[in-house]
Design a protein around this motif. Structure first.
Motif, PDB file in Angstrom:
ATOM      1  N   ALA A 122      43.065   3.258 -54.390  1.00 29.57           N
ATOM      2  CA  ALA A 122      43.559   2.014 -53.794  1.00 29.57           C
ATOM      3  C   ALA A 122      42.469   1.232 -53.069  1.00 29.57           C
ATOM      4  CB  ALA A 122      44.688   2.334 -52.817  1.00 29.57           C
ATOM      5  N   LEU A 123      41.262   1.799 -52.986  1.00 28.10           N
ATOM      6  CA  LEU A 123      40.237   1.179 -52.146  1.00 28.10           C
ATOM      7  C   LEU A 123      39.106   0.517 -52.921  1.00 28.10           C
ATOM      8  CD1 LEU A 123      39.849   3.908 -49.349  1.00 28.10           C
ATOM      9  CD2 LEU A 123      41.067   1.721 -49.201  1.00 28.10           C
ATOM     10  N   ILE A 124      38.880   0.932 -54.141  1.00 28.56           N
ATOM     11  CA  ILE A 124      37.742   0.414 -54.901  1.00 28.56           C
ATOM     12  C   ILE A 124      37.873  -1.092 -55.139  1.00 28.56           C
ATOM     13  CG2 ILE A 124      36.714   0.383 -57.218  1.00 28.56           C
ATOM     14  CD1 ILE A 124      36.991   3.408 -57.257  1.00 28.56           C
ATOM     15  N   ASP A 125      36.777  -1.812 -54.897  1.00 29.96           N
ATOM     16  CA  ASP A 125      36.682  -3.230 -55.231  1.00 29.96           C
ATOM     17  C   ASP A 125      35.714  -3.375 -56.396  1.00 29.96           C
ATOM     18  OD1 ASP A 125      38.407  -4.438 -53.372  1.00 29.96           O
ATOM     19  OD2 ASP A 125      36.914  -4.275 -51.800  1.00 29.96           O
ATOM     20  N   ASP A 126      36.209  -3.913 -57.483  1.00 26.36           N
ATOM     21  CA  ASP A 126      35.365  -4.130 -58.651  1.00 26.36           C
ATOM     22  C   ASP A 126      34.450  -5.330 -58.405  1.00 26.36           C
ATOM     23  OD1 ASP A 126      34.294  -3.926 -61.150  1.00 26.36           O
ATOM     24  OD2 ASP A 126      36.136  -4.331 -62.237  1.00 26.36           O
ATOM     25  N   VAL A 127      33.547  -5.600 -59.321  1.00 25.36           N
ATOM     26  CA  VAL A 127      32.629  -6.738 -59.196  1.00 25.36           C
ATOM     27  C   VAL A 127      33.427  -8.010 -58.988  1.00 25.36           C
ATOM     28  CG1 VAL A 127      30.773  -5.689 -60.524  1.00 25.36           C
ATOM     29  CG2 VAL A 127      32.532  -6.961 -61.707  1.00 25.36           C
ATOM     30  N   THR A 128      32.878  -8.919 -58.224  1.00 29.44           N
ATOM     31  CA  THR A 128      33.450 -10.200 -57.772  1.00 29.44           C
ATOM     32  C   THR A 128      34.440 -10.019 -56.639  1.00 29.44           C
ATOM     33  OG1 THR A 128      35.394 -10.420 -59.209  1.00 29.44           O
ATOM     34  CG2 THR A 128      33.283 -11.088 -60.142  1.00 29.44           C
ATOM     35  N   GLY A 129      34.726  -8.764 -56.245  1.00 33.24           N
ATOM     36  CA  GLY A 129      35.720  -8.554 -55.215  1.00 33.24           C
ATOM     37  C   GLY A 129      35.164  -8.538 -53.802  1.00 33.24           C
ATOM     38  N   THR A 130      33.843  -8.698 -53.646  1.00 35.04           N
ATOM     39  CA  THR A 130      33.229  -8.627 -52.325  1.00 35.04           C
ATOM     40  C   THR A 130      32.220  -9.748 -52.136  1.00 35.04           C
ATOM     41  OG1 THR A 130      31.650  -7.048 -53.241  1.00 35.04           O
ATOM     42  CG2 THR A 130      33.531  -6.136 -52.093  1.00 35.04           C
ATOM     43  N   MET A 131      31.574  -9.718 -50.989  1.00 40.86           N
ATOM     44  CA  MET A 131      30.650 -10.780 -50.608  1.00 40.86           C
ATOM     45  C   MET A 131      29.347 -10.709 -51.413  1.00 40.86           C
ATOM     46  SD  MET A 131      29.084 -11.431 -46.782  1.00 40.86           S
ATOM     47  CE  MET A 131      30.725 -11.578 -46.080  1.00 40.86           C
ATOM     48  N   PRO A 132      28.860 -11.845 -51.949  1.00 35.84           N
ATOM     49  CA  PRO A 132      27.562 -11.859 -52.613  1.00 35.84           C
ATOM     50  C   PRO A 132      26.467 -11.360 -51.658  1.00 35.84           C
ATOM     51  CG  PRO A 132      28.743 -13.921 -52.979  1.00 35.84           C
ATOM     52  CD  PRO A 132      29.501 -13.167 -51.933  1.00 35.84           C
ATOM     53  N   PRO A 133      25.446 -10.646 -52.138  1.00 37.78           N
ATOM     54  CA  PRO A 133      25.166 -10.319 -53.537  1.00 37.78           C
ATOM     55  C   PRO A 133      25.866  -9.063 -54.041  1.00 37.78           C
ATOM     56  CG  PRO A 133      23.423  -9.468 -52.162  1.00 37.78           C
ATOM     57  CD  PRO A 133      24.383 -10.167 -51.225  1.00 37.78           C
ATOM     58  N   ASP A 135      28.829  -8.751 -54.949  1.00 40.18           N
ATOM     59  CA  ASP A 135      29.849  -9.055 -55.950  1.00 40.18           C
ATOM     60  C   ASP A 135      29.409  -8.601 -57.339  1.00 40.18           C
ATOM     61  OD1 ASP A 135      27.837 -10.955 -55.989  1.00 40.18           O
ATOM     62  OD2 ASP A 135      29.149 -12.592 -56.564  1.00 40.18           O
ATOM     63  N   LYS A 136      28.176  -8.113 -57.453  1.00 41.71           N
ATOM     64  CA  LYS A 136      27.692  -7.553 -58.714  1.00 41.71           C
ATOM     65  C   LYS A 136      27.812  -6.034 -58.710  1.00 41.71           C
ATOM     66  CE  LYS A 136      26.269 -11.598 -60.204  1.00 41.71           C
ATOM     67  NZ  LYS A 136      26.604 -12.417 -59.030  1.00 41.71           N
ATOM     68  N   CYS A 137      28.426  -5.473 -57.668  1.00 41.00           N
ATOM     69  CA  CYS A 137      28.553  -4.023 -57.520  1.00 41.00           C
ATOM     70  C   CYS A 137      30.015  -3.621 -57.440  1.00 41.00           C
ATOM     71  CB  CYS A 137      27.856  -3.548 -56.238  1.00 41.00           C
ATOM     72  SG  CYS A 137      26.076  -3.815 -56.188  1.00 41.00           S
ATOM     73  N   VAL A 138      30.268  -2.355 -57.762  1.00 39.64           N
ATOM     74  CA  VAL A 138      31.545  -1.738 -57.450  1.00 39.64           C
ATOM     75  C   VAL A 138      31.425  -1.168 -56.046  1.00 39.64           C
ATOM     76  CG1 VAL A 138      33.200   0.070 -58.058  1.00 39.64           C
ATOM     77  CG2 VAL A 138      32.004  -1.187 -59.877  1.00 39.64           C
ATOM     78  N   VAL A 139      32.364  -1.506 -55.188  1.00 38.53           N
ATOM     79  CA  VAL A 139      32.323  -1.061 -53.793  1.00 38.53           C
ATOM     80  C   VAL A 139      33.473  -0.085 -53.562  1.00 38.53           C
ATOM     81  CG1 VAL A 139      32.376  -1.752 -51.369  1.00 38.53           C
ATOM     82  CG2 VAL A 139      31.309  -3.247 -53.070  1.00 38.53           C
ATOM     83  N   TYR A 140      33.114   1.126 -53.137  1.00 36.87           N
ATOM     84  CA  TYR A 140      34.127   2.132 -52.825  1.00 36.87           C
ATOM     85  C   TYR A 140      34.732   1.859 -51.449  1.00 36.87           C
ATOM     86  CZ  TYR A 140      32.171   4.891 -56.691  1.00 36.87           C
ATOM     87  OH  TYR A 140      31.746   5.324 -57.915  1.00 36.87           O
ATOM     88  N   GLY A 141      35.782   2.580 -51.113  1.00 34.51           N
ATOM     89  CA  GLY A 141      36.332   2.512 -49.769  1.00 34.51           C
ATOM     90  C   GLY A 141      35.385   3.188 -48.777  1.00 34.51           C
ATOM     91  N   PRO A 142      35.473   2.827 -47.504  1.00 35.99           N
ATOM     92  CA  PRO A 142      34.579   3.405 -46.500  1.00 35.99           C
ATOM     93  C   PRO A 142      34.893   4.865 -46.218  1.00 35.99           C
ATOM     94  CG  PRO A 142      36.249   2.030 -45.457  1.00 35.99           C
ATOM     95  CD  PRO A 142      36.411   1.843 -46.931  1.00 35.99           C
ATOM     96  N   GLU A 143      33.863   5.591 -45.804  1.00 36.04           N
ATOM     97  CA  GLU A 143      34.028   6.987 -45.407  1.00 36.04           C
ATOM     98  C   GLU A 143      34.343   7.074 -43.912  1.00 36.04           C
ATOM     99  OE1 GLU A 143      34.068   9.358 -47.569  1.00 36.04           O
ATOM    100  OE2 GLU A 143      33.404   8.126 -49.270  1.00 36.04           O
ATOM    101  N   GLU A 144      35.167   8.039 -43.558  1.00 38.64           N
ATOM    102  CA  GLU A 144      35.538   8.326 -42.168  1.00 38.64           C
ATOM    103  C   GLU A 144      35.925   7.069 -41.385  1.00 38.64           C
ATOM    104  OE1 GLU A 144      33.244  12.236 -40.846  1.00 38.64           O
ATOM    105  OE2 GLU A 144      31.827  10.594 -41.197  1.00 38.64           O
TER     106      GLU A 144
END
Length: 218
Positions: A122-133, A135-144
């Motif tokens: 439920a936490l993963i943000d695919d490309v374009t889902g986050t702030m540039p630069p 938005d070219k990465c897959v961003v996982y949910g934060p740890e702890e």
């Protein structure tokens, strides 16, 4: 007393930043003992280095098949989005959860995929889902996330701290929060997504006078 939501602009935060130091820097003089600090979950994850570039992933046939069963608007609807989840949670666990989710929908029980697919489903943000630069990465949910929230509250001397996953589809979800604050109330106040992950660069929001709102019960 009404809660005032104050978006806080920052520069682009990167894995070289400490999220607690960054929040302290940009909220200095703006936050008080009755306020709650809220931070976008993707930015917390980025500062933890919890990201991966799609070209660093080796896409499996199973990921290519499984992603077809995710709605087009979901972060797991692409092969690299699905593969990134499988890297964290295990490919067969994810495949089983997807099958269970399909069966659950048939019998009228929703949410089984996200329940059994692992925390990151439920936490993963695919490309374009986050702030540039990023938005070219897959961003996982934060740890702890709870540990991060506790550190923010202690450093800032505020009433509470929360990490939230909010989007423009009127979804606001609590990723982590400090004890004693009504995190559900805070989450509902963020439903219109005051965070800005594009040119706004406002991944931090202050909920002014939140303690009074919580204590009033309204």
């Amino acid at each position: 007393m009404a809660v005032e939501i104050i978006p806080v602009p920052t520069r682009i935060l990167t894995p070289k930043d400490d999220i607690v130091d960054a929040v302290e820097k940009y909220t200095k003089g703006k936050i008080g003992p009755d306020d709650v600090i809220t931070v976008a979950e993707s930015v917390v994850a980025i500062t933890q280095g919890n990201i991966v570039r799609p070209d660093e992933l080796k896409i499996s046939c199973l990921a290519r098949i499984c992603c077809r069963f995710i709605p087009d608007y979901g972060s797991l609807a692409t092969p690299h989005g699905m593969q990134s989840l499988m890297e964290k949670e295990g490919e067969w666990r994810v495949a089983f959860a997807l099958f269970a989710g399909f069966v659950g929908k048939v019998i009228g029980q929703r949410g089984l995929f996200y329940k059994w697919g692992g925390r990151q489903a439920a936490l993963i943000d695919d490309v374009t889902g986050t702030m540039p630069p990023f938005d070219k990465c897959v961003v996982y949910g934060p740890e702890e996330p709870e540990k991060v929230c506790a550190a923010l509250k202690e450093r800032l001397g505020c009433f509470g701290a929360m990490i939230a996953d909010v989007n423009d589809l009127k979804r606001s979800r609590i990723v982590g929060a400090t004890p004693g604050m009504n995190a559900e109330l805070a989450s509902n106040l963020l439903i219109d997504n005051p965070f800005g992950n594009a040119s706004q660069k406002t991944p931090i929001c202050i909920l002014k006078n939140f303690r009074q709102r919580q204590e009033s019960g309204r």
